[in-house]
Design an enzyme around this catalytic site. Structure first.
Site, PDB file in Angstrom:
ATOM      1  N   SER A   1      36.487  71.718  28.497  1.00 60.65           N
ATOM      2  CA  SER A   1      35.379  70.792  28.319  1.00 60.65           C
ATOM      3  C   SER A   1      35.474  70.130  26.945  1.00 60.65           C
ATOM      4  O   SER A   1      36.463  69.462  26.652  1.00 60.65           O
ATOM      5  CB  SER A   1      34.050  71.540  28.530  1.00 60.65           C
ATOM      6  OG  SER A   1      32.969  70.634  28.622  1.00 60.65           O
TER       7      SER A   1
ATOM      8  N   GLU B   1      39.438  66.577  34.844  1.00 60.96           N
ATOM      9  CA  GLU B   1      38.192  67.076  35.416  1.00 60.96           C
ATOM     10  C   GLU B   1      37.059  66.475  34.595  1.00 60.96           C
ATOM     11  O   GLU B   1      37.284  65.946  33.511  1.00 60.96           O
ATOM     12  CB  GLU B   1      38.147  68.604  35.392  1.00 60.96           C
ATOM     13  CG  GLU B   1      38.192  69.229  34.003  1.00 60.96           C
ATOM     14  CD  GLU B   1      36.849  69.312  33.310  1.00 60.96           C
ATOM     15  OE1 GLU B   1      35.804  69.402  34.004  1.00 60.96           O
ATOM     16  OE2 GLU B   1      36.820  69.262  32.055  1.00 60.96           O
TER      17      GLU B   1
ATOM     18  N   HIS C   1      34.535  72.253  35.749  1.00 59.14           N
ATOM     19  CA  HIS C   1      33.186  72.796  35.557  1.00 59.14           C
ATOM     20  C   HIS C   1      32.607  73.402  36.838  1.00 59.14           C
ATOM     21  O   HIS C   1      31.526  73.030  37.306  1.00 59.14           O
ATOM     22  CB  HIS C   1      32.261  71.697  35.038  1.00 59.14           C
ATOM     23  CG  HIS C   1      32.479  71.355  33.601  1.00 59.14           C
ATOM     24  ND1 HIS C   1      33.522  70.556  33.189  1.00 59.14           N
ATOM     25  CD2 HIS C   1      31.791  71.700  32.484  1.00 59.14           C
ATOM     26  CE1 HIS C   1      33.459  70.411  31.873  1.00 59.14           C
ATOM     27  NE2 HIS C   1      32.427  71.096  31.424  1.00 59.14           N
TER      28      HIS C   1
END
Length: 302
Positions: free
Chosen positions: A112, A205, A275
């Protein structure tokens, strides 16, 4: 073989550190991770950013930088686990000094917001791990993700599969892995943390973005030439994606496919990366082989 440098794999008895370079976090939130790491035979130490708070951050920029720098420089620390993401890592990265790290490289783990560190380290020539972070170790359905992280940290090979998907583009590609959160890859463009995609397998992602934001970011990567030299593309989870009142008109995978049509590299959709609880560990900078065929896709990492 990968040209980037791999830190030594972990062995039982070594010391690892948990730090928070982005959003604030408490010791209680990472207790399951501490228990798991100890079960792996590791000694766990907490950085000063754990339990620190400065608005939404885990302490101000200087505290978080100082904490991360201390772990980079301490030769007894063999891996640094970023406790959670959120936002803030990019505010530190230019002030970090990697000279001692270069003398004795160690694993840095996160995803992330931590994508900026994964990319920065690859730009410097070092491998790191895009994988589940301590705040998420105890979540339901995440057991395979945690086990995959253990495997790569201790030097065991991993192999991930994804089912057939209509937009898959068949083929085989071999190259170092690069990638992570699309938003962070996009905002790293033109900075000291931008890693080249040329000859590499890109994985992407994202979370909590609008469809048109995703299109805009992919358009930028396309227009800036970053997609032209890929060896292959791995598409992971795009979670909690939003649309406008007037619909954008394409799904996430259709948007990705729109840009992939400009190129001829293989594409595999639906990999367990991102996630969601099933977020398998990928070694950024490690050579991997992507195979996309009629029975689905496979990503093998040595």
């Amino acid at each position: 073989m990968s040209s980037s440098i791999a830190p030594p794999f972990l062995v039982a008895g070594q010391r690892v550190a948990l730090v928070a370079p982005a959003r604030k976090i408490s010791t209680a939130e990472i207790e399951p991770a501490m228990q798991m790491l100890r079960a792996w035979g590791l000694e766990v130490v907490l950085g000063e950013s754990i339990d620190a708070a400065h608005h939404q951050f885990a302490g101000d920029d200087d505290l978080r930088r100082r904490d991360f720098q201390h772990q980079l420089d301490d030769p007894a620390i063999r891996a640094i686990f970023c406790a959670r993401g959120g936002y803030g890592t990019a505010r530190l990265v230019d002030a970090l000094d990697f000279r001692h790290f270069a003398e004795q490289p160690k694993w840095v783990v996160g995803f992330s917001d931590i994508t900026v560190l994964n990319s920065h380290l690859l730009r410097l020539g070092y491998q790191s791990i895009h994988g589940v972070m301590p705040v998420l170790f105890g979540q339901a359905g995440g057991e395979a993700a945690v086990e995959s992280l253990r495997r790569v940290l201790f030097g065991e090979p991993v192999r991930y599969t994804a089912p057939p998907y209509p937009l898959n583009r068949p083929g085989t590609a071999t190259g170092e892995l690069v990638g992570g959160n699309l938003s962070l890859l996009h905002t790293s463009t033109g900075t000291s943390s931008q890693a080249s995609f040329v000859g590499r397998i890109l994985f992407i992602e994202d979370l909590d973005e609008y469809l048109y934001h995703l299109d805009r970011m992919l358009l930028h990567l396309h227009r800036s030439g970053q997609l032209a030299g890929l060896a292959g593309l791995v598409v992971g989870h795009f979670s909690e994606i939003k649309d406008n009142v007037v619909p954008f008109g394409q799904t996430v995978n259709e948007i990705i496919h729109h840009y992939a049509l400009h190129y001829d590299w293989p594409v595999g959709y639906g990999f367990p990366v991102g996630h969601e609880p099933d977020n398998r560990a990928l070694v950024v900078g490690r050579a991997a082989t992507l195979t996309v065929g009629p029975r689905g896709s496979e990503l093998a990492i040595g």
